[in-house]
Motif scaffolding. Structure first.
Motif, PDB file in Angstrom:
ATOM      1  N   GLY A 184      38.821 -19.542  23.578  1.00  0.00           N
ATOM      2  CA  GLY A 184      38.766 -19.136  24.820  1.00  0.00           C
ATOM      3  C   GLY A 184      38.248 -20.969  25.831  1.00  0.00           C
ATOM      4  O   GLY A 184      38.256 -20.836  27.158  1.00  0.00           O
ATOM      5  N   LEU A 185      37.766 -21.810  25.179  1.00  0.00           N
ATOM      6  CA  LEU A 185      37.268 -23.277  25.615  1.00  0.00           C
ATOM      7  C   LEU A 185      38.083 -24.346  26.314  1.00  0.00           C
ATOM      8  O   LEU A 185      39.672 -24.135  25.050  1.00  0.00           O
ATOM      9  CB  LEU A 185      36.566 -23.641  24.101  1.00  0.00           C
ATOM     10  N   GLU A 186      38.391 -24.574  26.986  1.00  0.00           N
ATOM     11  CA  GLU A 186      39.084 -25.910  26.817  1.00  0.00           C
ATOM     12  C   GLU A 186      38.339 -27.012  26.101  1.00  0.00           C
ATOM     13  O   GLU A 186      37.588 -27.730  26.416  1.00  0.00           O
ATOM     14  CB  GLU A 186      39.229 -26.145  27.944  1.00  0.00           C
ATOM     15  N   VAL A 187      39.481 -27.575  25.282  1.00  0.00           N
ATOM     16  CA  VAL A 187      39.176 -28.693  24.203  1.00  0.00           C
ATOM     17  C   VAL A 187      39.947 -30.280  25.074  1.00  0.00           C
ATOM     18  O   VAL A 187      41.270 -29.677  24.966  1.00  0.00           O
ATOM     19  CB  VAL A 187      39.792 -27.867  23.179  1.00  0.00           C
ATOM     20  N   THR A 188      38.707 -30.996  24.729  1.00  0.00           N
ATOM     21  CA  THR A 188      40.255 -31.975  24.746  1.00  0.00           C
ATOM     22  C   THR A 188      39.790 -32.951  23.350  1.00  0.00           C
ATOM     23  O   THR A 188      38.561 -33.523  23.424  1.00  0.00           O
ATOM     24  CB  THR A 188      39.770 -33.542  25.777  1.00  0.00           C
ATOM     25  N   THR A 205      43.952 -36.956  24.709  1.00  0.00           N
ATOM     26  CA  THR A 205      43.488 -38.901  25.581  1.00  0.00           C
ATOM     27  C   THR A 205      42.765 -40.241  24.561  1.00  0.00           C
ATOM     28  O   THR A 205      42.143 -39.675  23.696  1.00  0.00           O
ATOM     29  CB  THR A 205      42.307 -38.279  27.002  1.00  0.00           C
ATOM     30  N   THR A 206      43.149 -40.596  25.582  1.00  0.00           N
ATOM     31  CA  THR A 206      42.412 -42.183  23.918  1.00  0.00           C
ATOM     32  C   THR A 206      41.583 -43.101  24.921  1.00  0.00           C
ATOM     33  O   THR A 206      40.849 -43.813  24.536  1.00  0.00           O
ATOM     34  CB  THR A 206      44.008 -43.419  23.908  1.00  0.00           C
ATOM     35  N   ASN A 207      41.308 -41.827  25.978  1.00  0.00           N
ATOM     36  CA  ASN A 207      40.292 -42.732  26.904  1.00  0.00           C
ATOM     37  C   ASN A 207      38.916 -41.543  26.763  1.00  0.00           C
ATOM     38  O   ASN A 207      38.669 -40.698  26.189  1.00  0.00           O
ATOM     39  CB  ASN A 207      40.756 -42.311  28.413  1.00  0.00           C
ATOM     40  N   MET A 208      37.917 -43.289  25.838  1.00  0.00           N
ATOM     41  CA  MET A 208      37.242 -41.502  25.152  1.00  0.00           C
ATOM     42  C   MET A 208      35.995 -40.942  26.635  1.00  0.00           C
ATOM     43  O   MET A 208      35.556 -40.048  26.607  1.00  0.00           O
ATOM     44  CB  MET A 208      35.719 -42.397  24.521  1.00  0.00           C
ATOM     45  N   GLY A 209      35.746 -41.564  27.676  1.00  0.00           N
ATOM     46  CA  GLY A 209      35.892 -41.142  28.927  1.00  0.00           C
ATOM     47  C   GLY A 209      35.548 -39.667  29.032  1.00  0.00           C
ATOM     48  O   GLY A 209      35.208 -38.588  29.448  1.00  0.00           O
ATOM     49  N   GLN A 220      32.937 -37.363  28.753  1.00  0.00           N
ATOM     50  CA  GLN A 220      32.001 -36.948  29.801  1.00  0.00           C
ATOM     51  C   GLN A 220      32.294 -35.334  30.246  1.00  0.00           C
ATOM     52  O   GLN A 220      33.332 -34.824  30.637  1.00  0.00           O
ATOM     53  CB  GLN A 220      33.016 -37.721  31.109  1.00  0.00           C
ATOM     54  N   GLY A 221      31.447 -35.461  31.050  1.00  0.00           N
ATOM     55  CA  GLY A 221      30.510 -34.057  31.684  1.00  0.00           C
ATOM     56  C   GLY A 221      31.046 -32.465  30.332  1.00  0.00           C
ATOM     57  O   GLY A 221      30.552 -31.577  30.907  1.00  0.00           O
ATOM     58  N   ALA A 222      31.351 -32.525  29.295  1.00  0.00           N
ATOM     59  CA  ALA A 222      31.138 -31.842  28.323  1.00  0.00           C
ATOM     60  C   ALA A 222      29.655 -31.155  27.574  1.00  0.00           C
ATOM     61  O   ALA A 222      28.892 -31.350  27.888  1.00  0.00           O
ATOM     62  CB  ALA A 222      31.706 -32.335  26.864  1.00  0.00           C
ATOM     63  N   SER A 223      30.310 -29.621  26.921  1.00  0.00           N
ATOM     64  CA  SER A 223      28.944 -29.079  27.032  1.00  0.00           C
ATOM     65  C   SER A 223      28.393 -29.747  25.992  1.00  0.00           C
ATOM     66  O   SER A 223      27.524 -29.502  25.235  1.00  0.00           O
ATOM     67  CB  SER A 223      29.199 -27.845  27.445  1.00  0.00           C
ATOM     68  N   ALA A 224      30.109 -29.299  24.861  1.00  0.00           N
ATOM     69  CA  ALA A 224      29.435 -29.654  23.193  1.00  0.00           C
ATOM     70  C   ALA A 224      30.313 -31.335  22.453  1.00  0.00           C
ATOM     71  O   ALA A 224      31.304 -30.970  23.368  1.00  0.00           O
ATOM     72  CB  ALA A 224      30.044 -28.390  22.583  1.00  0.00           C
ATOM     73  N   VAL A 225      29.881 -31.884  22.116  1.00  0.00           N
ATOM     74  CA  VAL A 225      31.181 -32.565  21.395  1.00  0.00           C
ATOM     75  C   VAL A 225      30.786 -32.582  19.931  1.00  0.00           C
ATOM     76  O   VAL A 225      29.795 -31.931  19.365  1.00  0.00           O
ATOM     77  CB  VAL A 225      30.364 -34.122  21.779  1.00  0.00           C
ATOM     78  N   LEU A 226      31.805 -32.027  19.617  1.00  0.00           N
ATOM     79  CA  LEU A 226      31.959 -32.186  18.225  1.00  0.00           C
ATOM     80  C   LEU A 226      32.881 -34.113  17.687  1.00  0.00           C
ATOM     81  O   LEU A 226      33.546 -34.316  17.746  1.00  0.00           O
ATOM     82  CB  LEU A 226      33.281 -31.346  17.386  1.00  0.00           C
ATOM     83  N   LEU A 244      30.868 -43.170  22.393  1.00  0.00           N
ATOM     84  CA  LEU A 244      30.850 -42.296  23.655  1.00  0.00           C
ATOM     85  C   LEU A 244      29.309 -42.510  23.701  1.00  0.00           C
ATOM     86  O   LEU A 244      29.225 -41.771  24.752  1.00  0.00           O
ATOM     87  CB  LEU A 244      31.402 -40.934  22.681  1.00  0.00           C
ATOM     88  N   LYS A 245      28.639 -43.296  23.827  1.00  0.00           N
ATOM     89  CA  LYS A 245      27.189 -43.000  23.849  1.00  0.00           C
ATOM     90  C   LYS A 245      27.268 -43.687  25.291  1.00  0.00           C
ATOM     91  O   LYS A 245      25.955 -43.147  25.654  1.00  0.00           O
ATOM     92  CB  LYS A 245      26.530 -44.745  22.960  1.00  0.00           C
ATOM     93  N   SER A 246      27.613 -44.027  26.037  1.00  0.00           N
ATOM     94  CA  SER A 246      27.776 -44.600  27.464  1.00  0.00           C
ATOM     95  C   SER A 246      28.073 -43.111  28.461  1.00  0.00           C
ATOM     96  O   SER A 246      27.570 -42.684  29.781  1.00  0.00           O
ATOM     97  CB  SER A 246      28.387 -45.389  27.892  1.00  0.00           C
ATOM     98  N   TYR A 247      28.198 -41.775  27.309  1.00  0.00           N
ATOM     99  CA  TYR A 247      28.889 -40.953  28.632  1.00  0.00           C
ATOM    100  C   TYR A 247      28.193 -39.584  27.948  1.00  0.00           C
ATOM    101  O   TYR A 247      28.350 -38.336  28.279  1.00  0.00           O
ATOM    102  CB  TYR A 247      30.259 -40.097  27.816  1.00  0.00           C
TER     103      TYR A 247
END
Ligand SMILES: NC(=O)c1ccc[n+]([C@@H]2O[C@H](COP(=O)([O-])OP(=O)(O)OC[C@H]3O[C@@H](n4cnc5c(N)ncnc54)[C@H](O)[C@@H]3O)[C@@H](O)[C@H]2O)c1
Ligand SMILES: O=P(O)(O)OC[C@H](O)CO
Length: 328
Positions: free
Chosen positions: A7-11, A45-49, A53-59, A74-77
């Protein structure tokens, strides 16, 4: 796919515009996962931001060779409240560092903040919702528990483990043995030889793992024997397939060109060759594979060298512990 099913939105972040468009419009990723139908909850997306940005988890699942540059992007986000999970199985070959070390260096965060997800999990089967079990490990219990809660569902069972070092080492080193098992099959050496490779392979993975500080029991778990079995016996495995082609006499360069996907065991064999020297621990199978992959040794000669080693006791699994010491 598992996260979307939960049920999560994944980008997804991807480098290719065409690949992103295919995922967004046709819900397919035909080059890397042909035939799979993806959830519309997965956007690319090809845009890392945009992805992070704003994600609760990053895989993070970049190939090990690309890990540092991807994390750097991804460091700056990154914010400290993001749950950082990685599922990459390998080392940074130049520095011999584990992936969690590379990530924590780039993000300038504690290694304990990171979670590794590992275990027997071919993407081709997970996307079809075949029953799969994995392990998530972190020095931070709350982070491992959070990752478990994110991924767990009826077909994807997730265990936790505090031995992040052992889980990372097991996931990386098993690819070497899978290459060897493929090579053995390519040479038509039969089931006895493959069983021997798996068993003695696990012995050498455990030996180096324990010397590096891992819990020996981790190697009997999903990230250890579990992933070793699936990678060394499944035709889904790129490592097994690459090994099999090498065993049939194909050249490494041709094998890699024909795969078109990452074969982590190749780079990991190089890393293991230097890690075993650094720690003074014998890794005979990895050592022979190193000579086959990088020094033109014939696979048959490598097998002969393994079979012709000095007689040993089977109990020398670890450098220091004989059976008697282990029980004293
Ligand atoms: N495929 C599986 O079933 C599976 C399961 C568990 C773990 N893993 C691990 O996941 C990691 C990635 O494997 P995979 O199966 O996704 O590999 P893959 O070769 O199928 O895909 C790798 C992806 O990374 C991208 N990539 C390659 N070089 C890059 C770079 N320099 N910068 C940014 N992106 C780059 C590729 O374009 C591709 O999208 C490996 O460490 C592998 O061991 C894979
Ligand atoms: O296809 P492989 O050989 O990279 O293996 C993939 C996973 O590690 C299996 O768990």
């Amino acid at each position: 796919s598992v996260l979307a099913a939960n049920g999560l939105e994944v980008t997804m972040w991807t480098r290719g515009e065409e690949q992103a468009a295919e995922i967004n419009n046709q819900h397919r990723n035909s080059r890397f996962l042909p035939g799979a139908e993806l959830s519309p909850r997965i956007q690319a997306t090809t845009n890392m931001g945009e992805a992070v940005q704003g994600a609760s988890a990053v895989l993070i699942v970049a190939p090990s060779s690309a890990m540092r540059s991807v994390v750097n992007q991804l460091k700056s986000y990154y914010t400290p409240d993001m749950l950082i999970i990685h599922a990459t199985k390998g080392f940074e070959t130049e520095s011999l560092k584990r992936m969690s070390t590379v990530i924590s260096e780039e993000l300038e965060c504690e290694e304990g903040h990171i979670v590794v997800l590992s275990g027997p999990s071919h993407a081709e089967e997970v996307v079809k919702r075949c029953p799969t079990t994995v392990v998530v490990a972190s020095l931070d219990k709350a982070a491992a528990d959070a990752a478990q809660a994110l991924f767990m569902n009826a077909y994807f069972r997730v265990y936790t483990n505090r031995d992040m070092l052992g889980v990372e080492l097991a996931g990386a080193f098993k690819n070497i043995i899978a290459l060897g098992a493929g090579m053995s099959d390519g040479l038509d050496f039969g089931d006895n030889a493959k069983a021997a490779l798996l068993t003695r392979g696990l012995a050498e993975i455990t030996r180096i793992g324990v010397e590096m500080g891992a819990n020996p029991l981790t190697f009997s778990g999903l990230a250890g024997i579990g992933d070793l079995v699936v990678t060394a016996t499944s035709q889904h495995s790129r490592n097994w397939r690459a090994g099999s082609m090498l065993g049939q006499g194909q050249k490494l360069e041709d094998v890699l060109n024909s795969m078109g996907m990452v074969v982590e065991g190749i780079r990991t064999t190089k890393a293991a060759y230097f890690i075993s020297q650094k720690y003074g621990v014998q890794m005979p199978i990895a050592d022979q594979l190193y000579h086959v992959l990088f020094q033109d040794r014939e696979p048959r000669d490598a097998v002969e060298a393994l079979m012709g080693r000095d007689p040993k006791t089977e109990m020398e699994v670890m450098k220091l512990e004989t059976w008697e010491q282990w029980h004293s």
